[in-house]
Design a protein around this motif. Structure first.
Motif, PDB file in Angstrom:
ATOM      1  N   ALA A 199      25.857   3.981  42.027  1.00  0.00           N
ATOM      2  CA  ALA A 199      25.362   3.794  40.560  1.00  0.00           C
ATOM      3  C   ALA A 199      26.678   3.091  39.951  1.00  0.00           C
ATOM      4  O   ALA A 199      26.629   1.997  39.310  1.00  0.00           O
ATOM      5  CB  ALA A 199      25.287   5.214  39.834  1.00  0.00           C
ATOM      6  N   ASP A 200      27.935   3.685  40.195  1.00  0.00           N
ATOM      7  CA  ASP A 200      29.221   3.045  39.545  1.00  0.00           C
ATOM      8  C   ASP A 200      29.494   1.553  40.137  1.00  0.00           C
ATOM      9  O   ASP A 200      29.855   0.750  39.345  1.00  0.00           O
ATOM     10  CB  ASP A 200      30.386   3.749  39.811  1.00  0.00           C
ATOM     11  CG  ASP A 200      30.511   5.159  38.906  1.00  0.00           C
ATOM     12  OD1 ASP A 200      29.563   5.305  37.899  1.00  0.00           O
ATOM     13  OD2 ASP A 200      31.239   6.091  39.297  1.00  0.00           O
ATOM     14  N   ASP A 201      29.082   1.368  41.541  1.00  0.00           N
ATOM     15  CA  ASP A 201      29.213   0.189  42.132  1.00  0.00           C
ATOM     16  C   ASP A 201      28.380  -0.900  41.607  1.00  0.00           C
ATOM     17  O   ASP A 201      28.610  -2.174  41.396  1.00  0.00           O
ATOM     18  CB  ASP A 201      29.145   0.137  43.716  1.00  0.00           C
ATOM     19  CG  ASP A 201      30.272   1.019  44.184  1.00  0.00           C
ATOM     20  OD1 ASP A 201      31.532   1.046  43.764  1.00  0.00           O
ATOM     21  OD2 ASP A 201      30.062   1.772  45.390  1.00  0.00           O
ATOM     22  N   GLU A 202      27.019  -0.492  41.441  1.00  0.00           N
ATOM     23  CA  GLU A 202      25.965  -1.276  40.855  1.00  0.00           C
ATOM     24  C   GLU A 202      26.434  -1.533  39.330  1.00  0.00           C
ATOM     25  O   GLU A 202      26.034  -2.960  39.024  1.00  0.00           O
ATOM     26  CB  GLU A 202      24.644  -0.650  41.059  1.00  0.00           C
ATOM     27  CG  GLU A 202      23.523  -1.501  40.508  1.00  0.00           C
ATOM     28  CD  GLU A 202      22.239  -0.784  41.078  1.00  0.00           C
ATOM     29  OE1 GLU A 202      20.991  -1.565  40.896  1.00  0.00           O
ATOM     30  OE2 GLU A 202      22.105   0.087  41.588  1.00  0.00           O
ATOM     31  N   VAL A 203      26.922  -0.890  38.585  1.00  0.00           N
ATOM     32  CA  VAL A 203      27.359  -1.380  37.160  1.00  0.00           C
ATOM     33  C   VAL A 203      28.403  -2.467  37.430  1.00  0.00           C
ATOM     34  O   VAL A 203      28.432  -3.568  36.758  1.00  0.00           O
ATOM     35  CB  VAL A 203      28.034  -0.045  36.520  1.00  0.00           C
ATOM     36  CG1 VAL A 203      28.688  -0.520  35.161  1.00  0.00           C
ATOM     37  CG2 VAL A 203      26.883   0.723  36.179  1.00  0.00           C
ATOM     38  N   MET A 204      29.306  -2.270  38.221  1.00  0.00           N
ATOM     39  CA  MET A 204      30.476  -3.189  38.409  1.00  0.00           C
ATOM     40  C   MET A 204      29.747  -4.464  38.917  1.00  0.00           C
ATOM     41  O   MET A 204      30.280  -5.603  38.425  1.00  0.00           O
ATOM     42  CB  MET A 204      31.416  -2.709  39.404  1.00  0.00           C
ATOM     43  CG  MET A 204      32.494  -3.528  39.640  1.00  0.00           C
ATOM     44  SD  MET A 204      33.535  -3.864  37.958  1.00  0.00           S
ATOM     45  CE  MET A 204      34.341  -2.152  37.719  1.00  0.00           C
ATOM     46  N   ILE A 205      28.846  -4.473  39.651  1.00  0.00           N
ATOM     47  CA  ILE A 205      28.193  -5.685  40.481  1.00  0.00           C
ATOM     48  C   ILE A 205      27.486  -6.262  39.119  1.00  0.00           C
ATOM     49  O   ILE A 205      27.610  -7.645  39.150  1.00  0.00           O
ATOM     50  CB  ILE A 205      26.956  -5.163  41.484  1.00  0.00           C
ATOM     51  CG1 ILE A 205      27.955  -4.830  42.799  1.00  0.00           C
ATOM     52  CG2 ILE A 205      26.362  -6.435  41.702  1.00  0.00           C
ATOM     53  CD1 ILE A 205      27.151  -4.342  43.769  1.00  0.00           C
ATOM     54  N   VAL A 206      26.733  -5.625  38.336  1.00  0.00           N
ATOM     55  CA  VAL A 206      25.995  -6.200  37.446  1.00  0.00           C
ATOM     56  C   VAL A 206      27.154  -6.963  36.141  1.00  0.00           C
ATOM     57  O   VAL A 206      26.889  -8.043  35.804  1.00  0.00           O
ATOM     58  CB  VAL A 206      25.033  -5.472  36.685  1.00  0.00           C
ATOM     59  CG1 VAL A 206      24.329  -6.085  35.487  1.00  0.00           C
ATOM     60  CG2 VAL A 206      24.115  -4.644  37.512  1.00  0.00           C
ATOM     61  N   LYS A 207      28.023  -6.268  35.980  1.00  0.00           N
ATOM     62  CA  LYS A 207      28.793  -6.812  35.158  1.00  0.00           C
ATOM     63  C   LYS A 207      29.420  -8.213  35.675  1.00  0.00           C
ATOM     64  O   LYS A 207      29.726  -9.223  35.002  1.00  0.00           O
ATOM     65  CB  LYS A 207      30.144  -5.663  34.874  1.00  0.00           C
ATOM     66  CG  LYS A 207      29.352  -4.542  33.962  1.00  0.00           C
ATOM     67  CD  LYS A 207      30.801  -3.454  33.785  1.00  0.00           C
ATOM     68  CE  LYS A 207      31.798  -4.147  33.051  1.00  0.00           C
ATOM     69  NZ  LYS A 207      32.931  -3.119  32.900  1.00  0.00           N
ATOM     70  N   LYS A 208      30.140  -8.063  36.803  1.00  0.00           N
ATOM     71  CA  LYS A 208      30.789  -9.140  37.243  1.00  0.00           C
ATOM     72  C   LYS A 208      29.836 -10.399  37.564  1.00  0.00           C
ATOM     73  O   LYS A 208      30.259 -11.660  37.207  1.00  0.00           O
ATOM     74  CB  LYS A 208      31.532  -8.775  38.566  1.00  0.00           C
ATOM     75  CG  LYS A 208      32.658  -7.824  38.285  1.00  0.00           C
ATOM     76  CD  LYS A 208      33.684  -8.328  37.455  1.00  0.00           C
ATOM     77  CE  LYS A 208      34.831  -7.099  37.637  1.00  0.00           C
ATOM     78  NZ  LYS A 208      36.215  -7.709  36.657  1.00  0.00           N
TER      79      LYS A 208
END
Length: 337
Positions: A199-208
């Protein structure tokens, strides 16, 4: 990262001196890759093991999990020539290897054939959705993957080293696909599954990826350095005990063998060949030295068993009826070994 491995020290001292350099190179590669790829740590580790073992990889995952981006990023960090082929039903072998074209010398009027190299002439080749092309075209990669050369028009052309194939498959959509022949599957060192990100990685992916941010990568090494490290990995000593463990593990996958457990004889139609044992040992060497160790242990073999063996076993109808996969069999073999 470009230190020459040639020294006046003994072979053992030379290995010890360079173990730290390889471990540092691993961390530097990971640091650069993580600028663009978030999560997937185990997958990246396996790709590095394959890289320094001179092994090819088959990546299985649904679309949108950054498989293509990961391989392209790795090629940029390693300063390697990178080509991508989108495999389609109408792709021809010559579209991969290259073809002879007829040219004319304007001075003499003589005609001659000139070979135009295809995308296979690169260091890292991404075969995207490799199962979407017919077996004849899939087979165009066999010689390149095994012999590091291409034959065309009666002439053999050598590929620049290092050369490795990273192929992708979509496990969901099977319409219009062609299963890879067993001979080609066996040439892939690893069959890796690409899972959904945390989940945390996916949040970062979407942000970047939804911003204007684009990470700048710094090359960590070059092709010559990679070749040196690949040669160094093969010089890592391994005990007879570890080799025997790897061989015994592979032999237990063969249902007709005396070493096979009852559940292998019951559910497996065909086991792994000697190439699996070779990949377990060379992969264990690469894993150990990337971790800063000169000692290969049974734990290294166990850690690599699943991605090396899962595509080399064939389940029978009884296993399919009970919903058992090769992953289930390999995991049980590793737990009991």
């Amino acid at each position: 990262m470009t230190t020459d491995l040639t020294t006046d020290s003994s072979p053992e001292e030379e290995l010890l001196e360079n173990v730290d350099q390889i471990a540092e190179a691993r961390e530097a590669i990971l640091a650069q890759v993580r600028k663009r790829i978030y999560g997937q740590t185990e997958l990246i580790e396996h790709l590095l093991v394959a890289l320094f073992s001179r092994g090819h990889c088959l990546l299985m995952g649904v679309p949108g999990l950054a498989k293509t981006s990961l391989i392209a990023t790795l090629a940029e960090v390693l300063d390697l020539d990178f080509n991508r082929i989108q495999f389609t039903p109408d792709l021809m072998p010559a579209d991969i290897t290259g073809t002879d074209i007829l040219e004319e010398d304007h001075a003499t009027g003589k005609r001659f054939f000139k070979f135009i190299k295809g995308p296979v002439f690169s260091n890292l080749l991404l075969a995207d959705e490799i199962n979407r092309t017919p077996p004849k075209t899939q087979a165009a990669l066999l010689q390149a993957m095994q012999e590091y050369e291409v034959s065309a028009g009666g002439t053999t052309y050598e590929l620049d080293l290092p050369f490795q194939v990273f192929a992708t498959q979509n496990p969901i959509e099977q319409e219009g696909t062609y299963p890879l022949p067993e001979a080609q599957l066996d040439r892939f060192m690893f069959h890796l599954t690409v899972d959904y990100p945390e989940a945390d990685d996916e949040v970062m992916i979407v942000k970047k990826t939804t911003s204007s941010y684009k990470a700048e990568l710094e090359p960590v090494m070059d092709a010559q350095r990679i070749l040196e490290l690949q040669n160094l990995v093969r010089r890592v000593p391994v005990s007879d005990e570890v080799v025997r463990y790897a061989v015994d593990l592979v032999r237990k996958t063969r249902p007709d063998g005396s070493d096979a457990p009852d559940y292998v004889k019951e559910y497996i139609g065909w086991g792994a060949g000697p190439r699996a044992s070779q990949y377990l040992v060379i992969g264990g060497k690469a894993r150990a030295i990337l971790d800063g160790r000169l000692t290969v242990s049974n734990e290294d073999i166990k850690a690599l068993a699943l991605p090396i063996l899962r595509h080399r076993l064939l389940t029978n109808f009884q296993a399919e009826a009970q919903g058992l996969t090769t992953d289930d069999i390999v995991k049980r073999l590793v737990e009991e070994s």
